[in-house]
Design a protein around this motif. Structure first.
Motif, PDB file in Angstrom:
ATOM      1  N   GLU A  13      -1.889   1.216  -8.097  1.00 22.71           N
ATOM      2  CA  GLU A  13      -3.020   0.871  -7.239  1.00 22.71           C
ATOM      3  C   GLU A  13      -2.550   0.285  -5.922  1.00 22.71           C
ATOM      4  O   GLU A  13      -3.109   0.569  -4.861  1.00 22.71           O
ATOM      5  N   ALA A  14      -1.494  -0.542  -5.966  1.00 22.66           N
ATOM      6  CA  ALA A  14      -0.967  -1.131  -4.739  1.00 22.66           C
ATOM      7  C   ALA A  14      -0.320  -0.075  -3.856  1.00 22.66           C
ATOM      8  O   ALA A  14      -0.496  -0.068  -2.628  1.00 22.66           O
ATOM      9  N   VAL A  15       0.421   0.844  -4.472  1.00 22.19           N
ATOM     10  CA  VAL A  15       1.163   1.856  -3.705  1.00 22.19           C
ATOM     11  C   VAL A  15       0.215   2.781  -2.947  1.00 22.19           C
ATOM     12  O   VAL A  15       0.555   3.295  -1.878  1.00 22.19           O
ATOM     13  N   LYS A  16      -0.983   2.982  -3.466  1.00 21.25           N
ATOM     14  CA  LYS A  16      -1.962   3.820  -2.767  1.00 21.25           C
ATOM     15  C   LYS A  16      -2.236   3.314  -1.347  1.00 21.25           C
ATOM     16  O   LYS A  16      -2.602   4.090  -0.462  1.00 21.25           O
ATOM     17  N   LYS A  17      -2.041   2.019  -1.136  1.00 19.74           N
ATOM     18  CA  LYS A  17      -2.367   1.408   0.150  1.00 19.74           C
ATOM     19  C   LYS A  17      -1.150   1.249   1.064  1.00 19.74           C
ATOM     20  O   LYS A  17      -1.270   0.743   2.175  1.00 19.74           O
ATOM     21  N   TYR A  18       0.043   1.664   0.595  1.00 17.50           N
ATOM     22  CA  TYR A  18       1.254   1.496   1.397  1.00 17.50           C
ATOM     23  C   TYR A  18       1.275   2.496   2.551  1.00 17.50           C
ATOM     24  O   TYR A  18       0.951   3.676   2.379  1.00 17.50           O
ATOM     25  N   ASP A  19       1.710   2.017   3.726  1.00 21.26           N
ATOM     26  CA  ASP A  19       1.990   2.957   4.807  1.00 21.26           C
ATOM     27  C   ASP A  19       3.425   3.453   4.667  1.00 21.26           C
ATOM     28  O   ASP A  19       4.145   3.080   3.723  1.00 21.26           O
ATOM     29  N   ARG A  24       8.842   3.143   2.163  1.00 16.96           N
ATOM     30  CA  ARG A  24      10.293   3.265   2.271  1.00 16.96           C
ATOM     31  C   ARG A  24      10.988   1.948   1.908  1.00 16.96           C
ATOM     32  O   ARG A  24      12.039   1.954   1.253  1.00 16.96           O
ATOM     33  N   GLU A  25      10.417   0.836   2.303  1.00 15.48           N
ATOM     34  CA  GLU A  25      11.031  -0.454   1.993  1.00 15.48           C
ATOM     35  C   GLU A  25      11.040  -0.731   0.497  1.00 15.48           C
ATOM     36  O   GLU A  25      11.983  -1.336  -0.023  1.00 15.48           O
ATOM     37  N   GLU A  26      10.024  -0.283  -0.205  1.00 16.35           N
ATOM     38  CA  GLU A  26       9.921  -0.562  -1.633  1.00 16.35           C
ATOM     39  C   GLU A  26      10.770   0.379  -2.485  1.00 16.35           C
ATOM     40  O   GLU A  26      11.314  -0.031  -3.515  1.00 16.35           O
ATOM     41  N   PHE A  27      10.896   1.657  -2.071  1.00 17.02           N
ATOM     42  CA  PHE A  27      11.477   2.648  -2.966  1.00 17.02           C
ATOM     43  C   PHE A  27      12.742   3.339  -2.445  1.00 17.02           C
ATOM     44  O   PHE A  27      13.552   3.805  -3.243  1.00 17.02           O
ATOM     45  N   LEU A  28      12.932   3.427  -1.150  1.00 13.86           N
ATOM     46  CA  LEU A  28      14.097   4.110  -0.587  1.00 13.86           C
ATOM     47  C   LEU A  28      15.303   3.180  -0.562  1.00 13.86           C
ATOM     48  O   LEU A  28      15.204   2.015  -0.165  1.00 13.86           O
ATOM     49  N   ILE A  29      16.471   3.707  -0.958  1.00 10.84           N
ATOM     50  CA  ILE A  29      17.741   2.982  -0.844  1.00 10.84           C
ATOM     51  C   ILE A  29      18.578   3.751   0.175  1.00 10.84           C
ATOM     52  O   ILE A  29      19.107   4.813  -0.116  1.00 10.84           O
ATOM     53  N   ASP A  30      18.666   3.209   1.393  1.00 13.42           N
ATOM     54  CA  ASP A  30      19.248   3.972   2.498  1.00 13.42           C
ATOM     55  C   ASP A  30      20.535   3.383   3.053  1.00 13.42           C
ATOM     56  O   ASP A  30      20.990   3.788   4.127  1.00 13.42           O
ATOM     57  N   ASP A  31      21.148   2.425   2.329  1.00 11.80           N
ATOM     58  CA  ASP A  31      22.364   1.792   2.844  1.00 11.80           C
ATOM     59  C   ASP A  31      23.557   1.962   1.905  1.00 11.80           C
ATOM     60  O   ASP A  31      24.473   1.136   1.880  1.00 11.80           O
ATOM     61  N   LEU A  32      23.581   3.046   1.140  1.00 13.61           N
ATOM     62  CA  LEU A  32      24.685   3.299   0.218  1.00 13.61           C
ATOM     63  C   LEU A  32      25.889   3.868   0.950  1.00 13.61           C
ATOM     64  O   LEU A  32      25.827   4.227   2.115  1.00 13.61           O
ATOM     65  N   ARG A 228       2.558  10.731  -2.715  1.00 10.76           N
ATOM     66  CA  ARG A 228       3.076  10.279  -1.430  1.00 10.76           C
ATOM     67  C   ARG A 228       4.428  10.967  -1.219  1.00 10.76           C
ATOM     68  O   ARG A 228       4.998  11.542  -2.146  1.00 10.76           O
ATOM     69  N   HIS A 229       4.982  10.884  -0.004  1.00 15.63           N
ATOM     70  CA  HIS A 229       6.280  11.506   0.232  1.00 15.63           C
ATOM     71  C   HIS A 229       7.174  10.590   1.061  1.00 15.63           C
ATOM     72  O   HIS A 229       6.694   9.746   1.820  1.00 15.63           O
TER      73      HIS A 229
END
Length: 279
Positions: A13-19, A24-32, A228-229
């Motif tokens: 329910e919370a993720v539906k409202k994410y921009d 990206r901050e919650e789910f993407l890991i971009d510093d590996l 979402r994508h």
């Protein structure tokens, strides 16, 4: 050097409202894949850890981190490693395991010493790491890409012709709950894990590799009727909650490593989503 961060669980329910930025901050890991660093992300989904180690100037040691509240990293955890770089080796309690490109290593709980090494600093090993809590100790086992259990799935006609390499999984290696493998898409195919699915009894993390320069992968997540994508580049990972689909399509063919943990080790335990029902 070790650096880590924590990610807390988010409800659908919370993720539906994410921009885009918050998603990206919650789910993407971009510093590996940072040189001479062990990078770890501690997820509160099934206490899963995803990270990397790239030894260049010297060896790297797997150190404990504060969220574990443990004297050493593998006191109550198991570890999976897949090398996506040059040749290297991992030393576990004095035993050396040589890992070439796309070779895997499972390390059981209770091992205090884990050291990452590169054979050639000009072409360093790049270790992708997954870890999950473990209730007992199982033997450390190397699994080369050639030794993986291979499944040929999909078709060129549906742009998802792919080879699934099951590496750290029950039919190959005994684990507590951690499972890892690598899916390679054939040239001309771009869709992974399609038809999409969810498995409410375990979470998953995808790590994308072999993404050509100037190309990208669009990763789809969310509930089947509320998707979402996230656009992803080479050597980035994405956390997939138990309630979320996990599928992607690239602007070229590519490879991805899947890792999962939860209460069920049955690889086929999933609820498939009809393509025409996705929203």
């Amino acid at each position: 050097m070790t650096k880590y961060s924590s990610r807390y669980a988010s409800s659908p329910e919370a993720v539906k409202k994410y921009d885009t930025q918050q998603l990206r901050e919650e789910f993407l890991i971009d510093d590996l894949m940072q040189e001479d660093e062990v990078v770890l992300v501690y997820s509160h989904y099934d206490r899963y850890i995803a990270g990397s180690a790239v030894p260049v100037k010297g060896d790297l040691v797997l150190e404990t981190i504060d969220p574990l509240k443990a004297p050493y990293f593998l006191e109550r955890r198991e570890l999976g490693i897949i090398n996506v770089g040059g040749n290297g080796s991992v030393v576990v309690e004095g035993t050396t395991y040589e890992l070439g490109f796309k070779d895997a290593l499972y390390i059981g709980s209770g091992n205090k010493e884990v050291i990452f090494k590169s054979t050639d600093a000009s072409n360093p090993a790049k270790y992708y790491i997954n870890s999950a809590p473990a209730h007992t100790t199982y033997p450390t086992v190397k699994v080369s890409l050639a030794e993986a259990n291979k499944l040929n799935l999909g078709a060129m006609e549906t742009a998802n012709h792919r080879t699934v390499n099951q590496m750290i999984i029950g039919s190959v290696v005994t684990t507590c709950q951690l499972q890892m493998g690598m899916t390679e898409l054939n040239p001309g195919s771009v869709w992974n894990t399609m038809p999409a699915h969810v498995h409410d009894r375990r979470m998953e993390v995808y790590f994308y590799l072999d993404v050509p320069e100037n190309q990208a992968v669009c990763h789809f997540m969310g509930q089947p009727q509320e998707t979402r994508h996230i656009w992803m580049n080479n050597h980035q990972a994405v956390i997939s909650p138990p309630w979320s689909i996990h599928s992607g399509s690239g602007t070229s063919n590519y490879t991805f490593i899947w890792g999962m943990a939860g209460e069920n080790l049955d690889y086929g335990d999933m609820d498939v989503c009809k393509i025409t029902d996705l929203r």
